[in-house]
Design an enzyme around this catalytic site. Sequence first.
Site, PDB file in Angstrom:
ATOM      1  N   ARG A 201      45.125 -52.942  10.635  1.00  9.24           N
ATOM      2  CA  ARG A 201      45.294 -51.339  10.177  1.00  9.24           C
ATOM      3  C   ARG A 201      44.552 -51.050  11.152  1.00  9.24           C
ATOM      4  O   ARG A 201      43.754 -51.620  12.316  1.00  9.24           O
ATOM      5  CB  ARG A 201      44.516 -51.313   9.491  1.00  9.24           C
ATOM      6  CG  ARG A 201      43.700 -49.751   9.429  1.00  9.24           C
ATOM      7  CD  ARG A 201      43.359 -49.744   7.869  1.00  9.24           C
ATOM      8  NE  ARG A 201      41.612 -50.708   8.147  1.00  9.24           N
ATOM      9  CZ  ARG A 201      40.906 -49.600   8.630  1.00  9.24           C
ATOM     10  NH1 ARG A 201      41.352 -48.416   9.352  1.00  9.24           N
ATOM     11  NH2 ARG A 201      40.008 -49.622   9.086  1.00  9.24           N
TER      12      ARG A 201
ATOM     13  N   HIS B  47      35.760 -56.907   8.760  1.00  5.98           N
ATOM     14  CA  HIS B  47      35.658 -55.617   8.837  1.00  5.98           C
ATOM     15  C   HIS B  47      36.471 -54.753   8.047  1.00  5.98           C
ATOM     16  O   HIS B  47      36.229 -54.330   7.042  1.00  5.98           O
ATOM     17  CB  HIS B  47      35.602 -54.451   9.872  1.00  5.98           C
ATOM     18  CG  HIS B  47      35.825 -53.139  10.344  1.00  5.98           C
ATOM     19  ND1 HIS B  47      34.838 -52.782   9.678  1.00  5.98           N
ATOM     20  CD2 HIS B  47      36.927 -52.038  10.251  1.00  5.98           C
ATOM     21  CE1 HIS B  47      34.837 -51.064  10.182  1.00  5.98           C
ATOM     22  NE2 HIS B  47      36.039 -50.814   9.513  1.00  5.98           N
TER      23      HIS B  47
ATOM     24  N   ARG C  54      42.565 -53.015  17.569  1.00  4.08           N
ATOM     25  CA  ARG C  54      41.210 -54.271  17.319  1.00  4.08           C
ATOM     26  C   ARG C  54      41.530 -55.589  17.087  1.00  4.08           C
ATOM     27  O   ARG C  54      41.206 -56.029  17.367  1.00  4.08           O
ATOM     28  CB  ARG C  54      41.050 -53.651  15.402  1.00  4.08           C
ATOM     29  CG  ARG C  54      40.488 -52.305  16.030  1.00  4.08           C
ATOM     30  CD  ARG C  54      40.180 -51.756  14.285  1.00  4.08           C
ATOM     31  NE  ARG C  54      39.741 -50.641  14.203  1.00  4.08           N
ATOM     32  CZ  ARG C  54      39.649 -50.023  13.273  1.00  4.08           C
ATOM     33  NH1 ARG C  54      39.708 -50.587  11.699  1.00  4.08           N
ATOM     34  NH2 ARG C  54      38.973 -48.514  13.056  1.00  4.08           N
TER      35      ARG C  54
ATOM     36  N   GLU D 145      41.710 -49.534  -0.593  1.00  8.17           N
ATOM     37  CA  GLU D 145      41.535 -50.672   0.297  1.00  8.17           C
ATOM     38  C   GLU D 145      42.133 -51.698  -0.900  1.00  8.17           C
ATOM     39  O   GLU D 145      42.551 -52.924  -0.489  1.00  8.17           O
ATOM     40  CB  GLU D 145      40.647 -50.807   0.823  1.00  8.17           C
ATOM     41  CG  GLU D 145      40.045 -52.032   1.709  1.00  8.17           C
ATOM     42  CD  GLU D 145      39.134 -52.451   2.367  1.00  8.17           C
ATOM     43  OE1 GLU D 145      38.567 -52.049   2.154  1.00  8.17           O
ATOM     44  OE2 GLU D 145      38.257 -53.805   3.318  1.00  8.17           O
TER      45      GLU D 145
ATOM     46  N   GLY E   9      35.933 -47.721  -9.479  1.00 10.10           N
ATOM     47  CA  GLY E   9      35.894 -47.437  -7.527  1.00 10.10           C
ATOM     48  C   GLY E   9      35.788 -45.857  -7.619  1.00 10.10           C
ATOM     49  O   GLY E   9      36.161 -45.285  -8.378  1.00 10.10           O
TER      50      GLY E   9
ATOM     51  N   LEU F 231      36.369 -43.306  -1.342  1.00  6.78           N
ATOM     52  CA  LEU F 231      38.022 -41.881  -0.933  1.00  6.78           C
ATOM     53  C   LEU F 231      39.024 -42.242  -2.307  1.00  6.78           C
ATOM     54  O   LEU F 231      39.407 -41.350  -2.400  1.00  6.78           O
ATOM     55  CB  LEU F 231      38.285 -42.084   0.036  1.00  6.78           C
ATOM     56  CG  LEU F 231      36.848 -42.018   1.666  1.00  6.78           C
ATOM     57  CD1 LEU F 231      37.033 -42.224   2.934  1.00  6.78           C
ATOM     58  CD2 LEU F 231      36.868 -40.562   1.403  1.00  6.78           C
TER      59      LEU F 231
END
Lengths: 249, 637
Positions: B435, B401, B330, B425, B40, B43
Amino acid sequence: MRLHLKIWRQAGPDAAGRLVDYVADRISPDMSFLEMLDVVNEALIRNGEDAIAFDSDCREGICGMCSLVVNGVPHGPDRGTTVCQLHMRRFKDGDTITVEPWRAKAFPVMKDLVVDRSAFDRIIAAGGYISVNVGGAPDGNAIPVPKEIADVAMDSAACIGCGACVAACKNASAHLFMSAKISQLALLPQGRAERYRRVLSMIDQADAEGFGSCSNEGECEAVCPKEIPISNIARMTREYVKALWAAGR
Amino acid sequence: MTLDGQVPSGSIGDKWDRHKFEMKLVNPANKRKFTVIVVGTGLAGASAAASLGELGYQVLNFCIQDSPRRAHSIAAQGGINAAKNYQNDGDSIYRLFYDTVKGGDYRSREANVYRLAQLSVNIIDQCVAQGVPFAREYGGLLDNRSFGGAQVSRTFYARGQTGQQLLLGAYQSLMRQVHQRTVRLFTRREMLDLVLVDGKTRGIVCRNLMTGAIERHAADAVILATGGYGTLYYLSTNAVNSNVTASWRAHKRGALFANPCFTQIHPTCIPVTGEHQSKLTLMSESLRNDGRVWVPKKQGDKRPPEQIPEDERDYYLERKYPSFGNLVPRDVASRNAKQVCDDGRGVGDSGLAVYLDFRDAIQRLGVGTIEEKYGNLFHMYKKITDEDAYRVPMRIYPAIHYTMGGLWVDYNLMSNVPGLHVLGEANFSDHGANRLGASALMQGLADGYFVIPYTIGHYLAGAMLPKVTMDHDAFKESSDRVQRHINRLLSVKGARGVREIHRELGRIMWDHVGMSRSEQSLRRALSEIPKLRDEFWHNVSVPGSPDNLNQSLEYAGRVADYLEFAELLTLDALERRESCGGHFREESQTPDGEALRDDANYTYVAAWEFTGVGSAPIVHKEPLNFEEVHPTQRSYK
């Protein structure tokens, strides 16, 4: 909508390619261009035929993966738009649409509409960074950066590295791509220490990769999905001349 | 199996410093003798690969895209939190820690979250030094905004492209290491198996997506930073190639999968227009700072928004949650949108949308200010919907999401399989059941820049790692297994495309394991998923051959894994008979319809052990202890 498609099919890097006719039926104007291709592919797969290979990932115009030339224009007819954000409402029922891959010596076709853009990574590897290791950074507010400078640096940093600039250029020049990164890092105080080294290394690498030079046509700016201005190329050229003087080349 | 989170002793503020001192070090001259695989390049992956390269390890870095810069972190819009307190508004490491534990609904590990808050300040410094063009004030200092329910301004941002700029910063550091030959890059490679030798992780088997070759790569440790599993639901805000395959294949080799039912549904996405849709586009929730969410008070009111007078509008978030208003977290915002739509007050053709209105903000601040803050988002909205949000309110609806669940890791970010580390993640540790906005970027970079460089050294210095070569039986067994799986996919030769089956799986998951879950809906999903998996293996059509670029084959492999993983996620949701964070169980709610946690019975991490496809997994529980932040029922009223 019913559309006639002429799509570039090429079995592999060394195979000969050709445009193949397809019909896309029952296309909704709300579909994106890539969703239209998904529909064509689903029909091909149901018939056991090899699907048309094309690159895409985020499908929201930021990853830079999608790369189609639509009717001769990289990313298609909408300005400031990647092809994944191009919607079928832009076309009319019965239209004929030609779909081709990026074409440039430095971006060889791998299969159908997929090209190899690793040359861009090698240009960044040659110098498109600030040489700081993790650990020793000063406080983020230690060096003030005037807002005007930060904003222009951000304008340049918005490049998504898709390569449309190269595909549009008759010289297959990577100048817009390179100059965006060189501008961003030369504008910011953090990037000044190695600005000359950076511009020389990156331009040397682009030459080695087989990208052409710039003849100020401005096609790159016209197709850039992030509307990166060619003033970046002017800035890069100034950086380059200064760097040559400084290096005594 | 006892799950030991390896949390260091001492006070919460001292744990990480003390642990850094107590961990073993690898001598600088010996680092180059160790090979570390990083899968990967988002980030977490790019920052880990770059940092380990800088330290002198030999790093092999893999990604499925054509370039590491394309990883899906690039699409994060809003920003990154850091406890800098530059705004003098009372922020601190402790407050960021507190907010994150509370926001995660008390289902995360306190010590991990505290470390995350501590490291947040270093991330900003590092990114500024890399040339990340964060937004600035006129005086030249960094600008901040309040984001996603925070009551302090601690979010740093680069227009609406913060993820892009942070990722490019990490990517550039990574490419610098590639140039210095400490990192070798393998693009267009998909990890398809984890290789264990004598119980330790010693490599991976992957498929070269251009040539179809099955490749073996040996190492002393493996780091997975392969993101989340939101595309299980078919429609999500994730990139279309995001997948669970690397994590799932590691799970099948013994890595425990923790809290898979903790999925995050983002409240501000562009609504679905039809069957053809391949993904959903997120509108950054920073829009909720200035936009007001409303629906008509009357059911079935189909008048255009500008014809609905003020007193017939229901600004339901402001009404129900006066202290947080449009900035509630959220999960709360999403659930309320679903409730008003279920109530027949949704807007747009489908009735599955609510308005996000900028009229008042434009009157107050002027179009220029709104354009400067959100110009690119309004532009994106116009591209997709053909509507001008400066004139008519945006229509938004929740969509999958982010996924808080992931492979179980200890405080050192190592899974239960020695040598297998999991970052970003892909792990489960920091966000609990929900989150907070602007925390994903923070976690990815904290893990990669500042945690793994220390903890991997501790592992490598302490483990006995005799040299392993790629002709070892374990590599042969693994590549044979991968090859058999590919052959099997190609040999079904049925009648249905992978996309069609994936769409059907997504529908099952969204309808029955989505925003609101019940015993009945979950049991229904558990009966439908194995039938669909069976249908896939009898009737899927995967054209083409294995020995070249074959996107149908890649996709088939990912969906095949999802058809197994879906069952685990649903089972986890069934076993957790409480509402917490993104997981809302209808049986567990307060009289006024808010989520009701059950701390007495569910204050633990559910970490699942694989026992075979279609066979019941075994759950291992890591109890969670809250010594600092005492669990209270979340209230945003």
